[in-house]
Design a protein around this motif. Sequence first.
Motif, PDB file in Angstrom:
ATOM      1  N   SER A  23     -27.199 -53.031  -3.407  1.00 44.31           N
ATOM      2  CA  SER A  23     -26.637 -52.523  -4.655  1.00 44.31           C
ATOM      3  C   SER A  23     -27.317 -51.203  -4.986  1.00 44.31           C
ATOM      4  O   SER A  23     -28.062 -51.094  -5.960  1.00 44.31           O
ATOM      5  CB  SER A  23     -26.826 -53.539  -5.789  1.00 44.31           C
ATOM      6  N   GLY A  24     -27.049 -50.196  -4.147  1.00 43.94           N
ATOM      7  CA  GLY A  24     -27.636 -48.880  -4.349  1.00 43.94           C
ATOM      8  C   GLY A  24     -26.692 -47.891  -4.991  1.00 43.94           C
ATOM      9  O   GLY A  24     -26.934 -46.677  -4.926  1.00 43.94           O
ATOM     10  N   GLY A  25     -25.615 -48.379  -5.601  1.00 49.93           N
ATOM     11  CA  GLY A  25     -24.623 -47.500  -6.207  1.00 49.93           C
ATOM     12  C   GLY A  25     -24.691 -47.444  -7.710  1.00 49.93           C
ATOM     13  O   GLY A  25     -23.655 -47.299  -8.384  1.00 49.93           O
ATOM     14  N   GLY A  26     -25.903 -47.546  -8.280  1.00 55.07           N
ATOM     15  CA  GLY A  26     -26.032 -47.536  -9.735  1.00 55.07           C
ATOM     16  C   GLY A  26     -25.736 -46.202 -10.381  1.00 55.07           C
ATOM     17  O   GLY A  26     -25.587 -46.139 -11.607  1.00 55.07           O
ATOM     18  N   GLY A  27     -25.654 -45.123  -9.599  1.00 54.57           N
ATOM     19  CA  GLY A  27     -25.277 -43.824 -10.148  1.00 54.57           C
ATOM     20  C   GLY A  27     -26.423 -42.884 -10.401  1.00 54.57           C
ATOM     21  O   GLY A  27     -26.209 -41.783 -10.922  1.00 54.57           O
ATOM     22  N   GLY A  28     -27.651 -43.261 -10.030  1.00 54.77           N
ATOM     23  CA  GLY A  28     -28.763 -42.347 -10.204  1.00 54.77           C
ATOM     24  C   GLY A  28     -28.791 -41.228  -9.184  1.00 54.77           C
ATOM     25  O   GLY A  28     -29.464 -40.216  -9.388  1.00 54.77           O
ATOM     26  N   VAL A  29     -28.080 -41.405  -8.090  1.00 53.96           N
ATOM     27  CA  VAL A  29     -28.000 -40.416  -7.022  1.00 53.96           C
ATOM     28  C   VAL A  29     -26.581 -40.476  -6.462  1.00 53.96           C
ATOM     29  O   VAL A  29     -25.918 -41.513  -6.543  1.00 53.96           O
ATOM     30  CB  VAL A  29     -29.043 -40.726  -5.921  1.00 53.96           C
ATOM     31  N   THR A  30     -26.101 -39.354  -5.945  1.00 47.03           N
ATOM     32  CA  THR A  30     -24.745 -39.351  -5.400  1.00 47.03           C
ATOM     33  C   THR A  30     -24.640 -40.301  -4.219  1.00 47.03           C
ATOM     34  O   THR A  30     -25.601 -40.531  -3.487  1.00 47.03           O
ATOM     35  CB  THR A  30     -24.343 -37.936  -4.970  1.00 47.03           C
ATOM     36  N   SER A  31     -23.465 -40.818  -4.002  1.00 49.59           N
ATOM     37  CA  SER A  31     -23.251 -41.912  -3.063  1.00 49.59           C
ATOM     38  C   SER A  31     -23.265 -41.429  -1.617  1.00 49.59           C
ATOM     39  O   SER A  31     -23.255 -40.229  -1.326  1.00 49.59           O
ATOM     40  CB  SER A  31     -21.925 -42.613  -3.371  1.00 49.59           C
ATOM     41  N   GLU A  32     -23.269 -42.405  -0.707  1.00 48.52           N
ATOM     42  CA  GLU A  32     -23.302 -42.101   0.722  1.00 48.52           C
ATOM     43  C   GLU A  32     -22.025 -41.406   1.173  1.00 48.52           C
ATOM     44  O   GLU A  32     -22.074 -40.492   2.000  1.00 48.52           O
ATOM     45  CB  GLU A  32     -23.471 -43.400   1.516  1.00 48.52           C
ATOM     46  N   ARG A  33     -20.875 -41.825   0.643  1.00 47.38           N
ATOM     47  CA  ARG A  33     -19.584 -41.289   1.078  1.00 47.38           C
ATOM     48  C   ARG A  33     -18.781 -40.819  -0.133  1.00 47.38           C
ATOM     49  O   ARG A  33     -19.177 -41.028  -1.273  1.00 47.38           O
ATOM     50  CB  ARG A  33     -18.807 -42.351   1.874  1.00 47.38           C
ATOM     51  N   HIS A  78     -27.122 -45.873  -0.768  1.00 50.39           N
ATOM     52  CA  HIS A  78     -26.426 -45.540  -2.012  1.00 50.39           C
ATOM     53  C   HIS A  78     -24.961 -45.945  -1.960  1.00 50.39           C
ATOM     54  O   HIS A  78     -24.051 -45.112  -1.983  1.00 50.39           O
ATOM     55  CB  HIS A  78     -26.570 -44.044  -2.296  1.00 50.39           C
ATOM     56  N   ASP A  79     -24.735 -47.233  -1.879  1.00 47.62           N
ATOM     57  CA  ASP A  79     -23.387 -47.793  -1.956  1.00 47.62           C
ATOM     58  C   ASP A  79     -23.510 -49.270  -2.290  1.00 47.62           C
ATOM     59  O   ASP A  79     -24.603 -49.765  -2.563  1.00 47.62           O
ATOM     60  CB  ASP A  79     -22.605 -47.561  -0.652  1.00 47.62           C
ATOM     61  N   GLN A  80     -22.372 -49.974  -2.274  1.00 43.65           N
ATOM     62  CA  GLN A  80     -22.341 -51.383  -2.610  1.00 43.65           C
ATOM     63  C   GLN A  80     -21.894 -52.172  -1.376  1.00 43.65           C
ATOM     64  O   GLN A  80     -20.800 -51.956  -0.860  1.00 43.65           O
ATOM     65  CB  GLN A  80     -21.383 -51.640  -3.777  1.00 43.65           C
ATOM     66  N   GLU A  81     -22.733 -53.099  -0.898  1.00 44.30           N
ATOM     67  CA  GLU A  81     -22.442 -53.865   0.308  1.00 44.30           C
ATOM     68  C   GLU A  81     -22.750 -55.337   0.071  1.00 44.30           C
ATOM     69  O   GLU A  81     -23.657 -55.678  -0.689  1.00 44.30           O
ATOM     70  CB  GLU A  81     -23.283 -53.374   1.490  1.00 44.30           C
ATOM     71  N   PRO A 137     -13.953 -46.849  -2.909  1.00 46.75           N
ATOM     72  CA  PRO A 137     -14.139 -47.587  -4.166  1.00 46.75           C
ATOM     73  C   PRO A 137     -15.436 -48.383  -4.242  1.00 46.75           C
ATOM     74  O   PRO A 137     -15.722 -48.961  -5.291  1.00 46.75           O
ATOM     75  CB  PRO A 137     -12.923 -48.532  -4.188  1.00 46.75           C
ATOM     76  N   ASP A 138     -16.205 -48.452  -3.142  1.00 51.52           N
ATOM     77  CA  ASP A 138     -17.432 -49.247  -3.127  1.00 51.52           C
ATOM     78  C   ASP A 138     -18.676 -48.373  -3.068  1.00 51.52           C
ATOM     79  O   ASP A 138     -19.732 -48.814  -2.615  1.00 51.52           O
ATOM     80  CB  ASP A 138     -17.431 -50.196  -1.923  1.00 51.52           C
ATOM     81  N   GLN A 139     -18.579 -47.143  -3.546  1.00 54.57           N
ATOM     82  CA  GLN A 139     -19.730 -46.253  -3.519  1.00 54.57           C
ATOM     83  C   GLN A 139     -20.599 -46.398  -4.767  1.00 54.57           C
ATOM     84  O   GLN A 139     -21.810 -46.261  -4.697  1.00 54.57           O
ATOM     85  CB  GLN A 139     -19.262 -44.805  -3.362  1.00 54.57           C
ATOM     86  N   TYR A 140     -20.003 -46.629  -5.913  1.00 63.00           N
ATOM     87  CA  TYR A 140     -20.744 -46.815  -7.159  1.00 63.00           C
ATOM     88  C   TYR A 140     -20.369 -48.159  -7.772  1.00 63.00           C
ATOM     89  O   TYR A 140     -19.230 -48.627  -7.622  1.00 63.00           O
ATOM     90  CB  TYR A 140     -20.430 -45.705  -8.163  1.00 63.00           C
ATOM     91  N   GLY A 141     -21.325 -48.765  -8.471  1.00 64.42           N
ATOM     92  CA  GLY A 141     -21.003 -50.014  -9.155  1.00 64.42           C
ATOM     93  C   GLY A 141     -22.223 -50.899  -9.330  1.00 64.42           C
ATOM     94  O   GLY A 141     -23.376 -50.471  -9.223  1.00 64.42           O
ATOM     95  N   PHE A 142     -21.967 -52.178  -9.572  1.00 59.02           N
ATOM     96  CA  PHE A 142     -23.006 -53.189  -9.763  1.00 59.02           C
ATOM     97  C   PHE A 142     -22.406 -54.523  -9.369  1.00 59.02           C
ATOM     98  O   PHE A 142     -21.208 -54.631  -9.055  1.00 59.02           O
ATOM     99  CB  PHE A 142     -23.490 -53.208 -11.220  1.00 59.02           C
ATOM    100  N   PHE A 143     -23.224 -55.577  -9.371  1.00 60.58           N
ATOM    101  CA  PHE A 143     -22.769 -56.918  -9.015  1.00 60.58           C
ATOM    102  C   PHE A 143     -22.985 -57.874 -10.178  1.00 60.58           C
ATOM    103  O   PHE A 143     -23.947 -57.745 -10.944  1.00 60.58           O
ATOM    104  CB  PHE A 143     -23.523 -57.449  -7.794  1.00 60.58           C
ATOM    105  N   ASP A 144     -22.072 -58.834 -10.266  1.00 63.43           N
ATOM    106  CA  ASP A 144     -22.187 -59.936 -11.216  1.00 63.43           C
ATOM    107  C   ASP A 144     -22.347 -61.220 -10.405  1.00 63.43           C
ATOM    108  O   ASP A 144     -21.486 -61.554  -9.583  1.00 63.43           O
ATOM    109  CB  ASP A 144     -20.940 -60.007 -12.099  1.00 63.43           C
TER     110      ASP A 144
END
Length: 725
Positions: A457-467, A434-437, A478-485
Motif C-alpha cells: 500500500s504505497g499509493g498514499g499520495g506522498g510521492v508520485t506513483s510508479e506508473r 508506490h502503488d497498490q498491490e 487505477p491502482d496507482q493511488y489509494g488505500f485498503f479497507d
Amino acid sequence: MFSAVVLVGLLQLRLSSCMEEKHLGRRRPSFDQGGLDVKECETVRECGWTRCSRKNYECFQAVNWVATKGLQKTPEKYEGLGYWSTFEDLQMHVYIEGQRGCPMPCPVEIVTTTTTTTTAPPGTPSCPRRAPIPPLPAIATDYNGISWPELCFTGLEEEHAFIIGDWGGIRSRRGHLRPAPNMKNGRGFRWGIDNVAQHLVAKQLNSLANVSRPRYVLNAGDNFYWGGVEEKCGQPMNVSVAKFRNGWGEGATQFYHIFDKIYHGPGIDGVPWLSCLGNHDYGGYLFDNGWDQQFAYTWASDRWVMPGQYFHQHIKYPTKGFSVDVYVVDTNNQDTTNPYADPMHNICSRRNRWSSCLPFGPSNDWDCVTWFRKLWADQLLWLDQKLAASTADWQIIVTHFPPETWTHYGKNVEDWKRLGDKYGIDLMVAAHRHDQEVRPAEDNLVKWKSHIPYIVSGGGGGVTSERFPSDGGWGSGPDQYGFFDMILTKEKLHIIGYNQAGHRRREMTVLPRPRECTATNGTMFSDFYPCLCGGIEKCNVGEKCNHEWKRPKRYWRPRWIWSCDLPPPPTTTPTTTPAVATPDGQTATSTSDGSETTTTVEIQETTTSTEAETATTMMNTLMPPVPIDLRVPDTASCVISSGTSATETTDCTEPLEQESDEEGSQEVDLELLSGMEEEEGVASRRGELLTELHAVEEELQHVVQQIAAGMASTRHTGAPHRNEV
C-alpha cells in the motif's frame, strides 16, 4: 437571417461552455472526467450543481473567483482551502458565507459495505479499562520491543481497519501540499491527479471512515517526504513533546499540515494509527533527520502510535470471539549498504560522514550499517519470542519493505519464510513501492519466496506513483493511488482496495495459517502451500515436509527436492549393569533391553611383520580362557574390575586394596605383585602366574607362526588380498 442568428447563438453557447470547462479543468481535480450529460444534470439540479444550472451562474462566478484569485490574494481568509480543493469544497465555503445565493453542493458518494448496531448483545464480556500509556522515555529507543496497552472493541458492527503507506507529501513555502515528484521510465505527469494525490486519497479515506468506522489504521511508513521530519535527531524527548504541544518548530508544522489537518472528520478522528518508519523517515539517503521525533509525537497526539522502532499491539474483539496481534517491525536495514554504494538509495550513504545520532543512533556512516544490522538481529530474536507466546487468532506484520529479494538485504525473504512457517504469520502489510498491490497465498511471489500473503500500500499520495495514473478503466493506472479497507472476522480477513476516485479495486481474502508446516488445523491439513510439501502431495500426520536444494540428476539444474519424511526414532540411553569379568578375558555388561555388550581385552604386542599384526588381532578373539589381565607390564596404568563398580584406572605402583565380592572376581596386573614379594605367600603365587604366562606366550607364538605361514602361502596362490577379505 434566421439561420445566422441561430448559428451565432450556438457559437456563443459553445464558447461559454468551453470557457467554463477550461476554468474548471485547470483549477481543480475533477472526479467526473469529461463532465455530465443532460440526463445526469436533471438528476442533480436540485442540490445545486452549478455546471448544470444556468440560473446559478452568479454562484459559479463567485466560486471561480475564489479558486483563481481569492486563494492567492487573501489565503488567511480561506483556512483549510488551497489549490488542491475541489469545486464542491469551494462552493461549500461560498454557500456558508451566503454569497450570491450559492446552493449547497452535491455530496460525493462512495460505495461501501453496511454496518449494524454498535450495541453489544447481553452476556458479552466487557472490555476492561485500558491501561495508561507508559511515561515518556528518557531515550528515544528505550521502548523498542514494548507491548503497547491492549486495545479492546465490542459491538455487533462489521470490524474494519484501514491500511495506508507513503502518504506524507511536501509542503511548499506558501503552505501548499503536493506529492514528491518521482516520475520513472519517462512517464508523464497527470494534472488533476499527480499534483493533488494525497488530498484525493485522504478525501476518499475520510469519506469511507464516516461510513465503515475503522477501529485503527495500519500505517506502513514513509510518513513525510523527502526526508522525514525536517529536524535533526538526538533531541531530548521532553523537548520534542513540548515543541509539538506548543506548535514550535518544523516538526510540529509538518504533523499539523500533513497529518492532522488532512486526515480528519467523523469516523477517523481519534482512531489509533499504528505506525512504522520508512526509509524516507530516516532521511532517504541520510540517517540523521528527526526520526526519533516521530516517537515523541506519540505523547503529543491522541491517535499517533509509534513508541519505538518496533513494538507489539494486542487487539481483542470479545463480541466476535477473536483477537489480533500486530507486530510493527523496522525493515530499513534493507536500504543500507556500503556508504560508497548506491548513494541515492542508501540510508548509510557517504553524505552521513559528519552525521551522528548519539547516544541512541549511529555515530557515522560506517557505524550506520552495523547499527541497522544489529537492529534487525535484535528484532528477529524479539519476533521469535513474541510469536511463540502469541495466542491470538491473527498475526499481522506491519513494516515498510515487502518480503522480496531485490533490496540490499535479500536474505530477509528467508528470515520471513522461517518465521512464517514456524509461527503461522497470517498477513504482512508493507509499502515502499508506490502503488497498490495484493499478493494472496496463491501468488507466485508468495509460494516461492516468503510463504506469507502480503499487500503493498504505497499509493498514499506522498510521492508520485510508479506508473501513469487514471481514475478508472483497465490496466494498472487505477491502482496507482489509494488505500485498503480490511474487514476482520474470526474466519477470514477480507481486504478491499479503493483508489483516489473512490472506485473499489483489487481484493484479497486471507485465511488463518497453521503454526507449523506439519501442524493440523482441527482435523484437516491446511491447504497453504508449504503444507502441500512443494505442491506435490500432502504429508500424513506425523510426517515432516522436508526440502533440499540439489540436482535431481547429474547434469540437471539444481532445484528444491521435496519429500515427506518420518521423524527419526527416539534414542533411549540403555541402563548399564556393573561389569563382570568373563573367563575368556573379556568384560561383559548387560543393558536394559536385554542385550549384552562385550569389551575385548586386547594384547598390545609390537611386531615388525604385517602378518604378525593381523594374526595378533585375530588371536584376540581366539584366546583360550585366561583369568588374568594380559596387558604389557610396562603400561602406565592397570584395570581393576569388580561386580559392584564401574571400571577404574589407577597407578600400578600403588598398593593393591583387597576387596571381597561374592559375585565378581579381580583381575590383577603382574606389576602389582612386584611390590609384595616380602609378604608371605606372594612369591609362590607369583611363580604360578609366571608359569601360566610363559605357557600362554609359547602357545601364542606357535599360533602366530602358523597364521603368518598360511597368509604367505595364500598370497602366492593369487587369493584375495587380506584388505579385501
